[in-house]
Design an enzyme around this catalytic site. Structure first.
Site, PDB file in Angstrom:
ATOM      1  N   ARG A  85     -21.723  21.756 -10.325  1.00  0.00           N
ATOM      2  CA  ARG A  85     -23.180  21.408  -9.826  1.00  0.00           C
ATOM      3  C   ARG A  85     -23.280  19.890 -10.134  1.00  0.00           C
ATOM      4  NH1 ARG A  85     -26.804  25.657 -12.318  1.00  0.00           N
ATOM      5  NH2 ARG A  85     -25.707  27.382 -11.824  1.00  0.00           N
ATOM      6  N   LYS A 122     -20.833  39.624 -11.788  1.00  0.00           N
ATOM      7  CA  LYS A 122     -21.999  39.095 -12.410  1.00  0.00           C
ATOM      8  C   LYS A 122     -23.269  39.493 -11.560  1.00  0.00           C
ATOM      9  CE  LYS A 122     -23.976  34.288 -12.188  1.00  0.00           C
ATOM     10  NZ  LYS A 122     -24.022  33.055 -12.448  1.00  0.00           N
ATOM     11  N   GLU A 132     -18.081  28.611 -18.676  1.00  0.00           N
ATOM     12  CA  GLU A 132     -18.228  28.632 -17.184  1.00  0.00           C
ATOM     13  C   GLU A 132     -18.792  27.255 -16.769  1.00  0.00           C
ATOM     14  OE1 GLU A 132     -20.921  31.449 -15.499  1.00  0.00           O
ATOM     15  OE2 GLU A 132     -21.156  30.098 -13.749  1.00  0.00           O
TER      16      GLU A 132
HETATM   17  C1  3PG Z   1     -26.747  29.627 -13.476  1.00  0.00           C
HETATM   18  O1  3PG Z   1     -25.766  29.889 -12.844  1.00  0.00           O
HETATM   19  O2  3PG Z   1     -27.527  28.939 -13.506  1.00  0.00           O
HETATM   20  C2  3PG Z   1     -26.993  30.713 -14.623  1.00  0.00           C
HETATM   21  O3  3PG Z   1     -27.648  31.861 -13.920  1.00  0.00           O
HETATM   22  C3  3PG Z   1     -27.908  30.313 -15.817  1.00  0.00           C
HETATM   23  O4  3PG Z   1     -28.994  30.819 -15.677  1.00  0.00           O
HETATM   24  P1  3PG Z   1     -29.942  30.337 -16.758  1.00  0.00           P
HETATM   25  O5  3PG Z   1     -30.354  28.849 -17.011  1.00  0.00           O
HETATM   26  O6  3PG Z   1     -31.216  31.224 -16.557  1.00  0.00           O
HETATM   27  O7  3PG Z   1     -29.590  31.238 -17.978  1.00  0.00           O
END
Ligand code: 3PG
Length: 211
Positions: free
Chosen positions: A49, A132, A45
Site C-alpha cells: 500500500r 485469512k 506481512e
Molecule cells: C489490513 O489489511 O489492513 C488488516 O486487516 C489490518 O487490520 P487492522 O488495522 O484492523 O488490524
C-alpha cells in the site's frame, strides 16, 4: 502447481500474531523487522500500500529470522512483483480466481481471504486449508468463525481486520483459528517516529498471547 499449505501452516505455528505493516520509508524496514523479530513475531506481512513496499520487503528479507510476506495482493502483477522483491508468501483480502492462479503459477504460498461459506468452499476445492478471515470484525467476528467451523471443520483461519489486543485472546481460543493478523503492533505513528523499543514491547506482548 499445488498450493503450499504446509508452508502457511508452518508460518502460523511460529507466532500467534502476524503484524500487518504499512511502511512508507525504506529506511525503517530493517530496524522495524529487527524489533518485531526480537519481540517474538518473525512472520511479517508488508502491505503493498505504499510506494516503498517492495523495497521494504527486500530489505526486511535480509533480517535474520524474519519471514517476509506481501500483503494486500490484488492482481497477478502484484504477485510477480512481490515474488521478485523476495516475499516468501502472500496475503490477500480476497480470493479472485486470477489471483489464485497467479500465486499457484508463481509458486508463492498464499493466505487467501475469505469471509463467506461459498468463498471458503471455493478455496477448499482448490486445496487451500488455511485462510485469512477478512474483515474479521466486519464479517461477524467470532460468531461467524464458529458458524463456519460447524459445516467446514477442515479449514483453519487467520482472522484479520479489527483484531485488537483485547479481542485477540477470544479469537485465538477458537479451534479453527491458528493465528491472527493486526496492525496494532506497529502502527504508523510509532514506525514514523522510530519507536523501535515500543514496537518490540508490543510484539513481545502479542507473542505471549495464549492459543
Ligand atoms: C489490513 O489489511 O489492513 C488488516 O486487516 C489490518 O487490520 P487492522 O488495522 O484492523 O488490524
Amino acid at each position: 502447481m499445488k498450493n503450499d499449505t504446509a508452508y502457511i501452516r508452518e508460518l502460523a505455528s511460529l507466532a500467534p500474531i502476524i503484524p500487518v505493516l504499512v511502511v512508507e520509508d525504506v529506511a525503517h524496514a530493517i530496524p522495524l523487522a529487527e524489533a518485531l523479530v526480537r519481540g517474538g513475531l518473525p512472520v511479517l506481512e508488508v502491505t503493498l500500500r505504499t510506494d516503498a513496499a517492495l523495497d521494504v520487503m527486500t530489505a526486511m528479507a535480509s533480517v535474520k529470522g524474519a519471514r517476509v510476506g506481501a500483503g494486500t495482493l490484488v492482481t497477478a502483477e502484484d504477485v510477480a512483483a512481490a515474488k521478485a522483491a523476495g516475499a516468501t508468501f502472500g496475503v490477500s483480502p480476497g480470493s479472485p480466481a486470477a489471483l489464485i492462479d497467479a500465486c499457484l503459477e508463481a509458486g508463492l504460498p498464499l493466505l487467501p481471504g475469505a469471509a463467506t461459506a461459498t468463498e471458503v468452499m471455493t478455496l477448499q476445492a482448490r486445496g487451500f486449508e488455511v485462510l485469512k478471515f477478512f474483515p474479521a470484525e466486519g464479517a461477524g467476528g467470532i460468531k461467524t468463525l464458529k458458524g463456519l467451523g460447524g459445516p467446514l471443520p477442515g479449514i483453519s483461519f487467520c482472522p484479520t481486520g479489527g483484531v485488537t489486543p483485547q479481542n485477540a485472546p477470544d479469537y485465538l481460543a477458537l479451534s479453527n483459528v491458528v493465528c491472527a493478523g493486526g496492525s496494532w503492533i506497529a502502527p504508523s505513528d510509532l514506525v514514523k517516529a522510530g519507536k523501535w523499543y515500543q514496537i518490540e514491547e508490543r510484539a513481545r506482548q502479542a507473542a505471549a498471547l495464549p492459543r
